[in-house]
Design an enzyme around this catalytic site. Structure first.
Site, mmCIF file in Angstrom:
data_model
loop_
_atom_site.group_PDB
_atom_site.id
_atom_site.type_symbol
_atom_site.label_atom_id
_atom_site.label_comp_id
_atom_site.label_asym_id
_atom_site.label_seq_id
_atom_site.Cartn_x
_atom_site.Cartn_y
_atom_site.Cartn_z
ATOM 1 N N LYS A 1 -12.657 -1.540 5.997
ATOM 2 C CA LYS A 1 -11.883 -2.488 6.789
ATOM 3 C C LYS A 1 -12.454 -2.545 8.215
ATOM 4 O O LYS A 1 -12.764 -3.596 8.711
ATOM 5 C CB LYS A 1 -10.412 -2.086 6.837
ATOM 6 C CG LYS A 1 -9.789 -1.800 5.457
ATOM 7 C CD LYS A 1 -9.423 -3.055 4.710
ATOM 8 C CE LYS A 1 -9.135 -2.842 3.224
ATOM 9 N NZ LYS A 1 -8.150 -1.853 2.858
ATOM 10 N N TRP B 1 0.833 -1.214 0.000
ATOM 11 C CA TRP B 1 0.000 0.000 0.000
ATOM 12 C C TRP B 1 0.855 1.247 0.000
ATOM 13 O O TRP B 1 0.555 2.223 -0.690
ATOM 14 C CB TRP B 1 -0.990 -0.010 1.162
ATOM 15 C CG TRP B 1 -2.059 -1.037 0.951
ATOM 16 C CD1 TRP B 1 -2.273 -2.158 1.690
ATOM 17 C CD2 TRP B 1 -3.029 -1.067 -0.119
ATOM 18 N NE1 TRP B 1 -3.319 -2.876 1.156
ATOM 19 C CE2 TRP B 1 -3.801 -2.239 0.055
ATOM 20 C CE3 TRP B 1 -3.318 -0.221 -1.192
ATOM 21 C CZ2 TRP B 1 -4.854 -2.581 -0.805
ATOM 22 C CZ3 TRP B 1 -4.357 -0.564 -2.056
ATOM 23 C CH2 TRP B 1 -5.112 -1.722 -1.857
ATOM 24 N N ASP C 1 -1.935 6.743 6.224
ATOM 25 C CA ASP C 1 -2.973 5.853 5.716
ATOM 26 C C ASP C 1 -3.248 4.840 6.819
ATOM 27 O O ASP C 1 -2.435 3.963 7.083
ATOM 28 C CB ASP C 1 -2.471 5.158 4.440
ATOM 29 C CG ASP C 1 -3.461 4.117 3.913
ATOM 30 O OD1 ASP C 1 -4.541 3.959 4.512
ATOM 31 O OD2 ASP C 1 -3.139 3.471 2.890
HETATM 32 C C1 LIG Z 1 -7.545 -1.409 1.452
HETATM 33 C C2 LIG Z 1 -6.457 -0.422 1.592
HETATM 34 C C3 LIG Z 1 -6.296 0.651 0.699
HETATM 35 C C4 LIG Z 1 -7.182 0.841 -0.516
HETATM 36 O O1 LIG Z 1 -8.459 1.173 -0.139
HETATM 37 P P1 LIG Z 1 -9.589 1.496 -1.209
HETATM 38 O O2 LIG Z 1 -10.678 2.022 -0.344
HETATM 39 O O3 LIG Z 1 -9.921 0.219 -1.894
HETATM 40 O O4 LIG Z 1 -9.072 2.524 -2.136
HETATM 41 C C5 LIG Z 1 -5.275 1.545 0.939
HETATM 42 N N1 LIG Z 1 -4.448 1.405 1.983
HETATM 43 C C6 LIG Z 1 -4.562 0.386 2.855
HETATM 44 C C7 LIG Z 1 -3.619 0.296 4.002
HETATM 45 C C8 LIG Z 1 -5.569 -0.559 2.688
HETATM 46 O O5 LIG Z 1 -5.687 -1.570 3.552
#
Ligand SMILES: *Cc1c(COP(=O)(O)O)cnc(C)c1O
Length: 359
Positions: free
Chosen positions: A194, A101, A170
């Site tokens: 998540k 990521w 993030d």
């Molecule tokens: C799932 C995830 C993303 C991407 O998320 P989307 O909502 O599908 O764009 C980005 N960073 C992390 C750490 C993730 O787990």
């Protein structure tokens, strides 16, 4: 059959939230219409919207000088919006490249400005997070971007770097699993699917002072300041997702808030890691101990054939979503807040039985 869903995202939600949403879906509060059919500027949705923001402020102990935004485009749009807004002429940003990521965030940032790696975990196969003293920051770095939890690699950051640049994080896969030390951050973002609710929204916390100098020469949707001015109603928000996020937040308050889920989260992860460590090498963890994620527990079963059989043994008893990400294989158990301790106990029981039968 009710299952325990270990999927990494979209992922398990509290059953009570789903049932409540089901009961309210067709006729919202006696209005005769569904909430998802009503104007986002009408009284019903306005109350839901305000409530979700207020609950987020309270659950996360968000300081007064941070705005709480609900945006679309997932965490992935934030990979672009962050550099678009913060990386003007002559400014640079540092990225901790900790896995899949972080690499995506870094790649997008390089399209919009000067972004450099402050640390790269490639030599160790991304099996750990950096220690703060390992980071190398250039002078005048606008922000340091970190991925607090690498959902695919199964590593989590426990020591926040205090490196002289504000952090932007993030937190998609470990948001709402522990308190956030706000003083270190200019911005925190997370996709909802998540740990917060259904896909379709991301939550963004941004320091008001940081918005004073963001780029104004962007298409309207891409500007944080406009979303702040409009209280996330600049355009039609993802009403369904925000509605359910509000319900998830309310349930979290009833469960005792962040401190309570953090304690339970540590217990759940410890139970599973102890089972891996106690298997005498049958199950193995590919990540370094001090970076082991409490949210996404990645582990291996010896051999691809046994792995297939292990996953079947799990699904036979209602433990689903355990297949590792397609890029790395293996097994991945995601232990988000809505996964009860009983789900992890059931998984550990299958692991023990399966090992006895196959070693
Ligand atoms: C799932 C995830 C993303 C991407 O998320 P989307 O909502 O599908 O764009 C980005 N960073 C992390 C750490 C993730 O787990």
């Amino acid at each position: 059959m009710a299952v325990f869903n270990f999927s990494a995202g979209p992922s398990t939600l509290p059953r009570s939230v789903l049932e409540e949403a089901r009961d309210e879906l067709v006729d919202y509060g006696g209005s005769g219409a569904s909430l998802v059919e009503l104007s986002h500027r009408g009284p019903e949705y306005t109350a839901v919207h305000e409530d979700a923001i207020a609950l987020a402020r309270s659950v996360f102990s968000v300081p007064e000088d941070f705005a709480v935004l609900f945006l679309q485009g997932g965490a992935t749009l934030q990979f672009s919006m962050v550099p678009m807004n913060f990386l003007g002429e002559g400014r640079s940003a540092a990225y901790v490249i900790s896995g899949a990521w972080a690499k995506k965030a870094f790649a997008d940032a390089q399209l919009y400005g000067t972004a450099y790696g402050a640390w790269d975990g490639d030599r160790g196969g991304y099996d750990r997070m950096p220690r703060p003293e390992e980071l190398e920051l250039a002078p005048d770095t606008r922000y340091l971007h970190v991925t607090s939890n690498e959902t695919i690699g199964g590593i989590q950051m426990f020591d926040w770097p205090e490196a002289g640049a504000p952090l932007i994080a993030d937190m998609s896969s470990d948001v709402m699993s522990r308190p956030i030390p706000w003083r270190l951050f200019d911005l925190v973002y997370a996709g909802a699917q998540k740990n917060l609710g259904p896909a379709g929204a991301s939550i963004v916390f941004v320091r008001e002072a940081a918005l004073e100098s963001t780029n104004r020469e962007l298409g309207a949707y891409l500007r944080y300041d406009l979303h702040r001015d409009g209280n996330s109603l600049f355009n039609t928000p993802p009403v369904f997702s925000i509605w359910l996020i509000g319900k998830v937040l309310r349930r979290l308050v009833e469960q005792g808030g962040l401190a309570a889920v953090a304690t339970l989260g540590r217990r759940k992860a410890a139970l599973l890691y102890d089972a891996i460590d106690g298997s005498g090498g049958f199950y193995t963890s590919p990540v370094q101990r001090d970076s082991r994620s409490l949210m996404n527990v990645v582990f291996n079963v010896p051999g691809e054939q046994l792995e297939q059989r292990f996953l079947s043994a799990c699904s036979d008893v209602g433990l689903v979503g355990l297949k590792g990400h397609r890029s790395v294989g293996g097994v991945r158990a995601s232990l988000y807040n809505a996964m009860p301790l009983e789900g992890v106990e059931a998984l550990v029981a299958v692991m023990s039985e399966f090992q006895a039968e196959n070693s």
